[in-house]
Design a protein around this motif. Structure first.
Motif, PDB file in Angstrom:
ATOM      1  N   ASP A  16       2.955  20.865  15.098  1.00  0.00           N
ATOM      2  CA  ASP A  16       2.015  20.199  13.936  1.00  0.00           C
ATOM      3  C   ASP A  16       2.747  19.155  13.585  1.00  0.00           C
ATOM      4  OD1 ASP A  16       0.591  19.357  11.765  1.00  0.00           O
ATOM      5  OD2 ASP A  16       0.328  21.550  11.058  1.00  0.00           O
ATOM      6  N   ASN A  17       2.578  17.738  13.706  1.00  0.00           N
ATOM      7  CA  ASN A  17       3.660  16.790  13.452  1.00  0.00           C
ATOM      8  C   ASN A  17       3.154  16.302  12.071  1.00  0.00           C
ATOM      9  OD1 ASN A  17       2.867  13.547  13.542  1.00  0.00           O
ATOM     10  ND2 ASN A  17       1.350  14.769  14.962  1.00  0.00           N
ATOM     11  N   HIS A  18       2.274  16.680  11.217  1.00  0.00           N
ATOM     12  CA  HIS A  18       2.019  16.254   9.840  1.00  0.00           C
ATOM     13  C   HIS A  18       1.550  17.343   8.900  1.00  0.00           C
ATOM     14  CE1 HIS A  18       1.534  12.606   7.369  1.00  0.00           C
ATOM     15  NE2 HIS A  18       0.995  13.560   6.683  1.00  0.00           N
ATOM     16  N   CYS A  19       2.264  17.806   7.990  1.00  0.00           N
ATOM     17  CA  CYS A  19       1.722  19.169   7.215  1.00  0.00           C
ATOM     18  C   CYS A  19       2.211  19.021   5.824  1.00  0.00           C
ATOM     19  CB  CYS A  19       2.195  20.246   7.932  1.00  0.00           C
ATOM     20  SG  CYS A  19       1.413  22.074   7.007  1.00  0.00           S
ATOM     21  N   HIS A  20       1.668  19.480   4.866  1.00  0.00           N
ATOM     22  CA  HIS A  20       2.097  19.545   3.762  1.00  0.00           C
ATOM     23  C   HIS A  20       1.939  21.092   3.123  1.00  0.00           C
ATOM     24  CE1 HIS A  20       1.526  15.229   3.225  1.00  0.00           C
ATOM     25  NE2 HIS A  20       0.287  15.327   3.939  1.00  0.00           N
ATOM     26  N   LEU A  21       3.046  21.846   3.244  1.00  0.00           N
ATOM     27  CA  LEU A  21       3.097  23.108   3.167  1.00  0.00           C
ATOM     28  C   LEU A  21       3.209  23.509   1.826  1.00  0.00           C
ATOM     29  CD1 LEU A  21       5.696  24.226   5.983  1.00  0.00           C
ATOM     30  CD2 LEU A  21       3.317  24.936   5.829  1.00  0.00           C
ATOM     31  N   ASP A  22       3.709  22.544   0.919  1.00  0.00           N
ATOM     32  CA  ASP A  22       4.031  22.700  -0.662  1.00  0.00           C
ATOM     33  C   ASP A  22       2.682  22.267  -1.352  1.00  0.00           C
ATOM     34  OD1 ASP A  22       4.063  20.117   0.568  1.00  0.00           O
ATOM     35  OD2 ASP A  22       4.874  19.538  -1.528  1.00  0.00           O
ATOM     36  N   GLY A  57       7.792  16.091  -3.944  1.00  0.00           N
ATOM     37  CA  GLY A  57       7.279  16.446  -2.485  1.00  0.00           C
ATOM     38  C   GLY A  57       8.709  16.103  -1.563  1.00  0.00           C
ATOM     39  N   ALA A  58       9.143  14.876  -1.653  1.00  0.00           N
ATOM     40  CA  ALA A  58      10.194  14.787  -0.793  1.00  0.00           C
ATOM     41  C   ALA A  58      11.455  15.386  -0.976  1.00  0.00           C
ATOM     42  CB  ALA A  58      10.419  13.085  -0.857  1.00  0.00           C
ATOM     43  N   ARG A  59      11.887  15.671  -2.427  1.00  0.00           N
ATOM     44  CA  ARG A  59      12.717  16.746  -2.463  1.00  0.00           C
ATOM     45  C   ARG A  59      12.670  18.131  -2.012  1.00  0.00           C
ATOM     46  NH1 ARG A  59      11.850  15.157  -8.465  1.00  0.00           N
ATOM     47  NH2 ARG A  59      12.706  12.951  -8.572  1.00  0.00           N
ATOM     48  N   ASP A  69      14.448  26.839  10.398  1.00  0.00           N
ATOM     49  CA  ASP A  69      14.726  26.257  11.503  1.00  0.00           C
ATOM     50  C   ASP A  69      13.476  25.554  12.352  1.00  0.00           C
ATOM     51  OD1 ASP A  69      17.257  27.001  11.287  1.00  0.00           O
ATOM     52  OD2 ASP A  69      17.076  28.793  12.901  1.00  0.00           O
ATOM     53  N   ALA A  70      12.377  25.997  11.931  1.00  0.00           N
ATOM     54  CA  ALA A  70      11.214  25.532  12.349  1.00  0.00           C
ATOM     55  C   ALA A  70      10.751  24.108  11.860  1.00  0.00           C
ATOM     56  CB  ALA A  70       9.990  26.553  12.253  1.00  0.00           C
ATOM     57  N   LEU A  71      11.346  23.581  10.830  1.00  0.00           N
ATOM     58  CA  LEU A  71      10.908  22.267  10.116  1.00  0.00           C
ATOM     59  C   LEU A  71      11.894  21.387  10.178  1.00  0.00           C
ATOM     60  CD1 LEU A  71       9.720  23.783   6.767  1.00  0.00           C
ATOM     61  CD2 LEU A  71       8.219  23.616   8.602  1.00  0.00           C
ATOM     62  N   VAL A  72      11.253  20.290  10.397  1.00  0.00           N
ATOM     63  CA  VAL A  72      11.741  18.797   9.989  1.00  0.00           C
ATOM     64  C   VAL A  72      11.162  18.386   8.867  1.00  0.00           C
ATOM     65  CG1 VAL A  72      12.998  18.672  12.203  1.00  0.00           C
ATOM     66  CG2 VAL A  72      10.761  17.478  11.836  1.00  0.00           C
ATOM     67  N   ALA A  73      11.714  16.901   8.297  1.00  0.00           N
ATOM     68  CA  ALA A  73      11.171  16.565   7.213  1.00  0.00           C
ATOM     69  C   ALA A  73      10.856  14.976   7.419  1.00  0.00           C
ATOM     70  CB  ALA A  73      11.711  16.687   5.882  1.00  0.00           C
ATOM     71  N   GLY A  74       9.788  14.477   6.554  1.00  0.00           N
ATOM     72  CA  GLY A  74       9.577  13.088   6.137  1.00  0.00           C
ATOM     73  C   GLY A  74       9.519  13.009   4.899  1.00  0.00           C
ATOM     74  N   ILE A  95      14.251   7.805  -2.494  1.00  0.00           N
ATOM     75  CA  ILE A  95      13.833   8.244  -0.949  1.00  0.00           C
ATOM     76  C   ILE A  95      14.861   7.765  -0.056  1.00  0.00           C
ATOM     77  CG2 ILE A  95      12.358   7.216   0.491  1.00  0.00           C
ATOM     78  CD1 ILE A  95      10.909   9.168  -1.419  1.00  0.00           C
ATOM     79  N   GLU A  96      15.512   6.511  -0.217  1.00  0.00           N
ATOM     80  CA  GLU A  96      16.552   6.329   0.747  1.00  0.00           C
ATOM     81  C   GLU A  96      17.647   7.444   0.722  1.00  0.00           C
ATOM     82  OE1 GLU A  96      19.743   2.650   1.998  1.00  0.00           O
ATOM     83  OE2 GLU A  96      17.782   2.449   0.607  1.00  0.00           O
ATOM     84  N   ALA A  97      18.215   7.955  -0.374  1.00  0.00           N
ATOM     85  CA  ALA A  97      18.955   9.059  -0.461  1.00  0.00           C
ATOM     86  C   ALA A  97      18.658  10.222   0.081  1.00  0.00           C
ATOM     87  CB  ALA A  97      19.456   9.346  -1.983  1.00  0.00           C
ATOM     88  N   LEU A  98      17.282  10.564  -0.095  1.00  0.00           N
ATOM     89  CA  LEU A  98      16.848  11.877   0.654  1.00  0.00           C
ATOM     90  C   LEU A  98      16.835  11.391   2.195  1.00  0.00           C
ATOM     91  CD1 LEU A  98      14.063  12.653  -1.959  1.00  0.00           C
ATOM     92  CD2 LEU A  98      16.075  14.124  -1.542  1.00  0.00           C
TER      93      LEU A  98
END
Length: 274
Positions: A16-22, A57-59, A69-74, A95-98
């Motif tokens: 699933d390449n785009h999700c908002h679990l939060d 949301g980015a944080r 392990d199952a997650l990567v972030a955007g 955003i750049e720092a994150l």
């Protein structure tokens, strides 16, 4: 709002390449991450790209990707968020720092343009934010994830002006076959959500049909865009099999072959396995 039943598992894992679990929807809180991941893995969706589209949301996305392990972030500022900010400069600095903070932050996104919810008065800031996210993705060698709502030609105009990064995804693709070809000719991956199952989505299904198998992705955009037959209920990554089966039918693909392609394409689009 009740959760739909668990569908039949897929024959090969997909991402699933785009999700908002939060993000919660309605009165029901977001499902705990561990539970959401287990439910998705049980039907053949063992990996997820968690997207943060405002500063909180980015944080959250970075912390979650570092933990699971199952997650990567955007990470990015959503186009509807950019005009509301007191300081775009300060927000972009964070955003750049994150984006640079962890190797599991694979994407800058979702950024882009949205002419549905943002009026003329906010569009200049939206475009400036979009341009700055494109630059950031290129400088940090991250995948660019684009939100495009009622703004097809403007998105391509900005991309052509700035130059697209090596890897970029049209999130929740919403155009027709002609627009699909325009994006594909510029090197895009096209990501299809539950909208492809909607009764009124014939132009979208035509776009899916012309997308080469090595350029197609699948997503939920959960908790939104739940596929038929559960449209209107809460979406989640465990419902990806409904969308994938509909995609295979539209394309005339063998289900297992399409799943294997979706899995490989997502790794290619987001910079490798995790």
């Amino acid at each position: 709002m009740s959760r739909p039943p668990v569908p039949e598992p897929l024959p090969h894992p997909v991402v699933d390449n785009h999700c908002h679990l939060d993000i919660a929807r309605g009165d029901e809180p977001a499902v705990p991450v561990g539970e959401a991941l287990a439910r998705a893995a049980g039907v053949g969706v063992p990996r997820i790209v968690q997207i943060g589209c405002d500063l909180p949301g980015a944080r959250w996305a970075v912390e979650a990707a570092a933990t699971y392990d199952a997650l990567v972030a955007g990470v990015a500022l959503h186009p509807n968020e950019a005009p509301r900010l007191p300081s775009l400069d300060d927000a972009m600095a964070e955003i750049e720092a994150l984006a640079a903070a962890h190797d599991k932050v694979r994407a800058v996104g979702e950024t882009g343009l949205d002419f549905f919810r943002t009026g003329e008065e906010g569009r200049a800031v939206q475009e400036e934010s979009f341009r700055r996210h494109i630059d950031l993705a290129k400088r940090l060698d991250k995948t660019l994830v684009i939100h495009d709502r009622d703004s097809h030609e403007a998105v391509l105009r900005v991309l052509d002006s700035e130059g697209a990064p090596e890897r970029w995804v049209m999130h929740c693709f919403s155009g027709d076959a002609e627009f699909a070809r325009s994006c594909l000719s510029r090197g895009a991956y096209l990501s299809f959500a539950g909208t492809v199952t909607f009764k009124n989505a014939e132009p979208l299904r035509a776009a899916l049909a012309v997308t080469p198998q090595d350029r197609v992705l699948v997503e939920t955009d959960a908790p939104y865009l739940t596929p038929v037959p559960h449209r209107g209920r809460l979406n989640a990554s465990y419902l990806v099999p409904l969308t994938v089966r509909a995609m295979a039918e539209v394309r005339g693909d063998d289900l297992g072959d399409l799943c294997a392609a979706l899995d490989a394409n997502t790794e290619a689009a987001f910079g490798g396995a995790w």
